[in-house]
Design a protein around this motif. Structure first.
Motif, PDB file in Angstrom:
ATOM      1  N   SER A  87      14.789   4.606   7.982  1.00  0.00           N
ATOM      2  CA  SER A  87      14.461   5.925   8.479  1.00  0.00           C
ATOM      3  C   SER A  87      15.334   6.776   9.071  1.00  0.00           C
ATOM      4  O   SER A  87      15.075   7.891   9.349  1.00  0.00           O
ATOM      5  CB  SER A  87      13.059   5.906   9.166  1.00  0.00           C
TER       6      SER A  87
ATOM      7  N   HIS B 274       6.216  -0.871   0.119  1.00  0.00           N
ATOM      8  CA  HIS B 274       7.636  -0.882  -0.413  1.00  0.00           C
ATOM      9  C   HIS B 274       7.972  -0.779  -1.772  1.00  0.00           C
ATOM     10  O   HIS B 274       8.978  -0.092  -2.099  1.00  0.00           O
ATOM     11  CB  HIS B 274       8.278  -2.161   0.144  1.00  0.00           C
TER      12      HIS B 274
ATOM     13  N   TRP C 159      12.783   6.418  -1.991  1.00  0.00           N
ATOM     14  CA  TRP C 159      12.011   5.707  -0.849  1.00  0.00           C
ATOM     15  C   TRP C 159      11.473   4.417  -1.380  1.00  0.00           C
ATOM     16  O   TRP C 159      11.143   3.731  -0.593  1.00  0.00           O
ATOM     17  CB  TRP C 159      10.956   6.855  -0.498  1.00  0.00           C
TER      18      TRP C 159
ATOM     19  N   GLY D 298      12.563  -1.366   8.888  1.00  0.00           N
ATOM     20  CA  GLY D 298      11.863   0.165   8.737  1.00  0.00           C
ATOM     21  C   GLY D 298      12.407   1.102   9.656  1.00  0.00           C
ATOM     22  O   GLY D 298      12.376   2.288   9.003  1.00  0.00           O
TER      23      GLY D 298
ATOM     24  N   TYR E  31       9.624   3.904   8.514  1.00  0.00           N
ATOM     25  CA  TYR E  31       9.711   4.025   7.121  1.00  0.00           C
ATOM     26  C   TYR E  31       8.196   4.082   6.417  1.00  0.00           C
ATOM     27  O   TYR E  31       8.224   5.221   5.664  1.00  0.00           O
ATOM     28  CB  TYR E  31       9.984   2.613   6.463  1.00  0.00           C
TER      29      TYR E  31
END
Length: 548
Positions: A86, A170, A527, A82, A487
């Motif tokens: 990011s 996700h 994303w 995560g 994230y």
């Protein structure tokens, strides 16, 4: 769900996973003779299946389901991922063990045939399949209601909610930046018997409704359960009512249900006092820390080693991913930390840049602009090595971190993987109250955490919604750095990535390529993780049109 994989996954839960859980059971039942009826015959055997789910959180994925790969030791990979995606956990050099650089460059989750897209999907559905076994058996009326059965059901419902929350965050558009009533989510799976047929993709809203329903069921079951036992770090591998409330707080925060988020966060943290300075600086390598609500207690026999969380993220792990590529923090974050805040101590701003292959081109004495005297360069390197138990085979880099430290420095043994802490719950409450424009409430929620970490902390200066939210974002990025929240935070806040802005993060544009600057999630569907191509190929309820 992909039929073949789910069929074999459930067999793995009933067989392979159970072999790791209880020697006494296996003394009377050979591994190849364990049947579903044996595994679910009573609460004691159901606990073995549950223990298999606990261990499956951090085992190498090929031991959990066919098609898994040793390169992904499940939550050892997914947790730090995560912050890798990011751009918060920054690579200082070009190293790609386990595809960690590819993940950082956005060359994994954006590809439907990648290990990362595929194995995360199947790992989470493996958890759901195991939880379904326990829920369906525990609620079919064939077992006598008991505190132990309720404790098992509480954990199973919590696991299912955890897996669905991970999947929808996700593989679907963020709740707050999309249209949850119509945005495609992920398939729901309730079966625990062949043919393990899933539904088509449900909407994001329907998945969130299921998560909330499961967490409500978990809390009700836990209230009639035995309670989590006392003990060492191993007991925090067991889920509890506190974990269920913590997941409810996360879920509510991600969907903008602010009051529920605040209330649940308060409930989750009640039994877990904040860590003091010594504990916070000790390395985040054990569930024994007072504020750990939930974490995997990694068994020494589990051979994750060079697949572990700390291999990917800790600058004291004895692996080439770390020695050749020390991980650094965003210097804009570190420079903003007050000197009165002891968390600043884990970021070494003046570490000499010893790597001649450093991505910023400033590696090695003579190129490092911070040192003009070689004796001073060498002395500082020796000082840092001695302080953290590493040696000259490890490269150093300015702004490197020592937040995550192996229990045994310069070793390869895997340490515990922490999933939920009290600090996160204070931050959730503060953010929820700030979003409700309850600034005094947000200040009071944040005060205990801020005053513990910073001897000069004054929360009253953040007296508007805008200033309070900016401060909460800073506190989350600092307090939870390296723990994998980057994230989902970026998606909830609808913030992109810009390593070049405001003086720069310290990341290299050449190394980071397309991930050096990324448009915010509401405008960039990259994303969202790609659904595994193998799932689309095999599942008749999914078509190529379902691909993200």
């Amino acid at each position: 769900m992909k039929y073949r994989k789910i069929n074999i996954m459930v067999l793995a839960i009933l067989g392979i996973v159970m072999t790791s859980c209880d020697e006494d059971f296996l003394e009377t039942k050979p591994t190849d003779a364990i049947s579903a009826s044996d595994a679910l015959a009573n609460e004691e055997n159901m606990q073995l299946v549950l223990n298999g789910l606990h261990r499956g959180l951090y085992s190498q994925s090929q031991t959990i389901f066919p098609g898994g790969a040793s390169e992904r030791a499940n939550n050892h990979f997914w947790v730090p991922m995560g912050d890798n995606i990011s751009g918060d956990l920054i690579h200082s050099a070009n190293a790609n063990n386990l595809g960690w650089r590819d993940v950082m460059q956005w060359n994994e989750h954006t590809i439907p045939t990648s290990f990362t897209s595929e194995i995360l999907w199947y790992h989470r559905y493996n958890i759901i399949a195991g939880a379904n076994l326990l829920i369906n058996k525990g609620t079919d009326g064939s077992l006598v209601d008991s505190p132990m059965l309720n404790e098992i059901l509480g954990q199973a419902y919590t696991y299912r909610a955890y897996a669905y929350l991970s999947l929808v965050q996700h593989y679907a558009k963020g709740y707050l930046i999309g249209n949850p009533s119509s945005d495609p989510g992920v398939p729901l799976l309730f079966s625990s018997e062949s043919p393990f047929t899933s539904a088509p993709r449900s909407t994001v809203q329907e998945i969130y409704d299921q998560i909330q329903s499961d967490l409500n069921s978990a809390i009700a079951a836990f209230e009639n359960g035995t309670g989590r036992p006392n003990g060492g770090p191993e007991v925090k591998s067991q889920l509890s009512i506190d974990v269920a409330y913590g997941l409810l707080a996360r879920t509510a925060l991600s969907k903008g249900d602010w009051q529920t988020a605040a209330d649940a966060a308060i409930m989750a943290r009640q039994n877990f006092p904040l860590m003091n300075e010594d504990d916070w600086l000790s390395g985040f390598n054990t569930n024994n820390l007072s504020e750990v609500i939930w974490g995997s207690n990694v068994l020494p026999a589990e051979t994750t080693f060079f697949r572990s969380y700390f291999y990917l993220a800790s600058n004291t792990f004895n692996g080439s991913q770390i020695r050749n590529n020390p991980k650094i923090a965003d210097r804009r974050l570190v420079d903003a930390i007050p000197d009165s805040d002891y968390r600043k101590k884990v970021f070494i701003i003046d570490a000499p840049n010893t790597n001649s292959s450093a991505a910023n081109g400033q590696g090695g004495f003579g190129n490092d602009p911070n040192y003009t005297d070689q004796d001073a360069f060498n002395a500082r390197r020796a000082e840092i090595n001695a302080a953290y138990g590493i040696n000259t085979t490890y490269n150093l880099h300015p702004y490197m971190h020592f937040k995550l430290k192996n229990a045994i420095p310069a070793d390869i043994a895997p340490d515990d993987v922490i999933y939920m802490r009290t600090s996160e719950m204070y931050l959730i409450e503060a953010e929820a109250k700030a979003m409700m424009n309850d600034i005094p409430g947000a200040q009071e929620a944040l005060r205990p955490l801020g005053e513990e970490r910073d001897s000069a902390y004054d929360v009253t200066i953040f007296n508007t919604q805008e200033s309070m939210m900016e401060h909460i974002k800073f506190q989350r990025r600092l307090e939870l750095w390296g723990e994998g929240f980057g994230y989902t935070d970026h998606i909830r806040w609808d913030e992109g990535i810009d390593h070049a802005a405001n003086g720069g993060s310290g990341a290299s544009a050449v190394l980071y390529q397309g991930a050096f600057q990324v448009e915010r999630p509401s405008l960039n569907d990259d994303w969202i993780f790609k659904i595994p191509q193998s799932e689309i190929d095999a599942n008749p309820n999914l078509t190529p049109a379902d691909q993200n």
